[in-house]
Design an enzyme around this catalytic site. Sequence first.
Site, PDB file in Angstrom:
ATOM      1  N   ASP A   7       0.870  -1.152   0.049  1.00  0.00           N
ATOM      2  CA  ASP A   7       0.014   0.127  -0.069  1.00  0.00           C
ATOM      3  C   ASP A   7       0.844   1.326  -0.045  1.00  0.00           C
ATOM      4  O   ASP A   7       2.179   1.364   0.311  1.00  0.00           O
ATOM      5  CB  ASP A   7      -0.884   0.115   1.119  1.00  0.00           C
ATOM      6  CG  ASP A   7      -1.905   1.316   1.243  1.00  0.00           C
ATOM      7  OD1 ASP A   7      -2.382   1.600   0.286  1.00  0.00           O
ATOM      8  OD2 ASP A   7      -2.068   1.668   2.485  1.00  0.00           O
ATOM      9  N   SER A   8       0.129   2.530  -0.315  1.00  0.00           N
ATOM     10  CA  SER A   8       1.123   3.629  -0.157  1.00  0.00           C
ATOM     11  C   SER A   8       1.371   3.897   1.128  1.00  0.00           C
ATOM     12  O   SER A   8       2.471   4.524   1.467  1.00  0.00           O
ATOM     13  CB  SER A   8       0.255   4.786  -0.756  1.00  0.00           C
ATOM     14  OG  SER A   8      -0.898   4.868   0.139  1.00  0.00           O
ATOM     15  N   TYR A  39      -0.790   8.853  -2.192  1.00  0.00           N
ATOM     16  CA  TYR A  39      -0.882   8.740  -3.737  1.00  0.00           C
ATOM     17  C   TYR A  39      -2.045   9.439  -4.263  1.00  0.00           C
ATOM     18  O   TYR A  39      -1.989   9.679  -5.489  1.00  0.00           O
ATOM     19  CB  TYR A  39      -1.094   7.235  -3.979  1.00  0.00           C
ATOM     20  CG  TYR A  39       0.049   6.369  -3.987  1.00  0.00           C
ATOM     21  CD1 TYR A  39       1.406   7.029  -3.538  1.00  0.00           C
ATOM     22  CD2 TYR A  39      -0.104   5.030  -4.214  1.00  0.00           C
ATOM     23  CE1 TYR A  39       2.336   6.007  -3.397  1.00  0.00           C
ATOM     24  CE2 TYR A  39       1.009   3.977  -4.406  1.00  0.00           C
ATOM     25  CZ  TYR A  39       2.123   4.463  -3.879  1.00  0.00           C
ATOM     26  OH  TYR A  39       3.610   3.668  -3.769  1.00  0.00           O
ATOM     27  N   CYS A  70      -4.366  -1.420  -1.997  1.00  0.00           N
ATOM     28  CA  CYS A  70      -4.724   0.040  -2.386  1.00  0.00           C
ATOM     29  C   CYS A  70      -5.443   0.185  -3.474  1.00  0.00           C
ATOM     30  O   CYS A  70      -5.221  -0.211  -4.749  1.00  0.00           O
ATOM     31  CB  CYS A  70      -3.244   0.491  -2.348  1.00  0.00           C
ATOM     32  SG  CYS A  70      -3.202   2.459  -2.930  1.00  0.00           S
ATOM     33  N   ASN A  71      -6.522   0.908  -3.304  1.00  0.00           N
ATOM     34  CA  ASN A  71      -7.485   0.941  -4.420  1.00  0.00           C
ATOM     35  C   ASN A  71      -7.050   2.015  -5.520  1.00  0.00           C
ATOM     36  O   ASN A  71      -6.964   1.828  -6.635  1.00  0.00           O
ATOM     37  CB  ASN A  71      -8.733   1.594  -3.925  1.00  0.00           C
ATOM     38  CG  ASN A  71      -9.756   0.679  -3.089  1.00  0.00           C
ATOM     39  OD1 ASN A  71     -10.718   0.340  -3.297  1.00  0.00           O
ATOM     40  ND2 ASN A  71      -9.211   0.517  -1.880  1.00  0.00           N
ATOM     41  N   THR A  72      -6.048   2.900  -4.894  1.00  0.00           N
ATOM     42  CA  THR A  72      -5.534   3.973  -6.010  1.00  0.00           C
ATOM     43  C   THR A  72      -4.462   3.151  -6.724  1.00  0.00           C
ATOM     44  O   THR A  72      -4.545   3.381  -7.987  1.00  0.00           O
ATOM     45  CB  THR A  72      -4.864   4.985  -5.235  1.00  0.00           C
ATOM     46  OG1 THR A  72      -5.939   5.600  -4.259  1.00  0.00           O
ATOM     47  CG2 THR A  72      -4.381   6.452  -5.949  1.00  0.00           C
ATOM     48  N   CYS A 180     -10.993   2.989  -0.191  1.00  0.00           N
ATOM     49  CA  CYS A 180      -9.684   3.275   0.228  1.00  0.00           C
ATOM     50  C   CYS A 180      -9.413   2.743   1.276  1.00  0.00           C
ATOM     51  O   CYS A 180     -10.117   2.677   2.393  1.00  0.00           O
ATOM     52  CB  CYS A 180      -9.599   5.027   0.362  1.00  0.00           C
ATOM     53  SG  CYS A 180      -7.614   5.427   1.044  1.00  0.00           S
ATOM     54  N   THR A 181      -8.304   1.879   1.428  1.00  0.00           N
ATOM     55  CA  THR A 181      -7.971   0.908   2.541  1.00  0.00           C
ATOM     56  C   THR A 181      -7.475   1.734   3.750  1.00  0.00           C
ATOM     57  O   THR A 181      -7.541   0.964   4.838  1.00  0.00           O
ATOM     58  CB  THR A 181      -6.885   0.028   2.047  1.00  0.00           C
ATOM     59  OG1 THR A 181      -5.808   0.793   1.685  1.00  0.00           O
ATOM     60  CG2 THR A 181      -7.320  -1.058   0.860  1.00  0.00           C
ATOM     61  N   HIS A 182      -7.358   3.032   3.761  1.00  0.00           N
ATOM     62  CA  HIS A 182      -7.280   3.775   4.842  1.00  0.00           C
ATOM     63  C   HIS A 182      -8.319   4.003   5.700  1.00  0.00           C
ATOM     64  O   HIS A 182      -8.373   4.052   6.979  1.00  0.00           O
ATOM     65  CB  HIS A 182      -6.680   4.954   4.546  1.00  0.00           C
ATOM     66  CG  HIS A 182      -4.942   5.255   4.467  1.00  0.00           C
ATOM     67  ND1 HIS A 182      -4.551   4.639   3.246  1.00  0.00           N
ATOM     68  CD2 HIS A 182      -3.857   5.576   5.055  1.00  0.00           C
ATOM     69  CE1 HIS A 182      -3.274   4.881   3.047  1.00  0.00           C
ATOM     70  NE2 HIS A 182      -2.917   5.400   4.227  1.00  0.00           N
TER      71      HIS A 182
HETATM   72  N1  DGL Z   1      -4.791   3.322   0.785  1.00  0.00           N
HETATM   73  C1  DGL Z   1      -4.967   3.721  -0.607  1.00  0.00           C
HETATM   74  C2  DGL Z   1      -6.233   3.463  -1.238  1.00  0.00           C
HETATM   75  O1  DGL Z   1      -6.620   2.414  -1.078  1.00  0.00           O
HETATM   76  C3  DGL Z   1      -4.419   5.287  -0.974  1.00  0.00           C
HETATM   77  C4  DGL Z   1      -4.236   6.347  -0.028  1.00  0.00           C
HETATM   78  C5  DGL Z   1      -3.300   7.341  -0.546  1.00  0.00           C
HETATM   79  O2  DGL Z   1      -2.196   7.119  -0.822  1.00  0.00           O
HETATM   80  O3  DGL Z   1      -3.698   8.621  -1.114  1.00  0.00           O
HETATM   81  O4  DGL Z   1      -6.582   4.089  -2.188  1.00  0.00           O
END
Ligand code: DGL
Length: 253
Positions: A7-8, A39, A70-72, A180-182
């Site tokens: 992940d980022s 990201y 990470c979805n992004t 988003c996984t966060h």
């Molecule tokens: N955790 C990430 C996601 O699932 C991206 C968060 C980021 O780096 O902006 O999209």
Amino acid sequence: MRIGFFDSGVGGITVLNEALKLLPNEDYIYYADVDNVPYGPKTKEQVKQYVFNAVDFLIRQQIKALVVACNTATSIAIKDLREKYSIPILGMEPAVKPAVEKSNGKRVLVFATELTLKEDKYHNLVTTIDSNNIVDELALPGLVLYAENFVFDEKIIEDYLREQLKRFNLEQYGTIVLGCTHFPFYKNIFERIFREDTDIIDGNLGTVRHLKNILEQKKLLSNSGNGNIIYFSSGRHEHDGGKYKKYLERAHP
Ligand code: DGL
């Protein structure tokens, strides 16, 4: 061989947490690209470069499968990653389809990063699924930063979310998607803000189930691991687990 999670930043820990429950006899490598997080506000080209650097590193560690948690990163690079590498690579995308199916005539609100929401992959997904125009979306870049900085003060987070959601009529949403996984770190606060009967869905468990199936199919399942995790911060080994252990504790519901 270990399973790689990427992940980022710390968001992928919410996915790894599910994997530890479903696949406790595996060992893992977790890679957070802390030098380049977040990201979401970056360009597609930048993110693609970051993702390939990270995944090249993970491949050199001899992983047997990779979860792009990470979805992004998935929306930018999954296709190219699968073309370049031969190990199983699983990605994540906002769970719009199950959300629309569940919504029961109510609206759906998708939360993700600004880059995920901008990408064709997301637009194509919504175009195929959202024939009744019930899907809205909102980027929450602040939430990524709060998670990265280990801000879990409920008042700070709730105030931020209420401010971002000011222009939405919250009553009309039957389902919200944490794309988003966060964001699952803050699920309890989403629960407080939306109607009690609003479903909150993320792709974490689905992704990990899919991982299990793929490992089974490819005869790659292990029964000799014990959930051991090696952590890397942008390629630097965190010998004592660094900051990640406290996030893993947070991810436990
Ligand atoms: N955790 C990430 C996601 O699932 C991206 C968060 C980021 O780096 O902006 O999209």
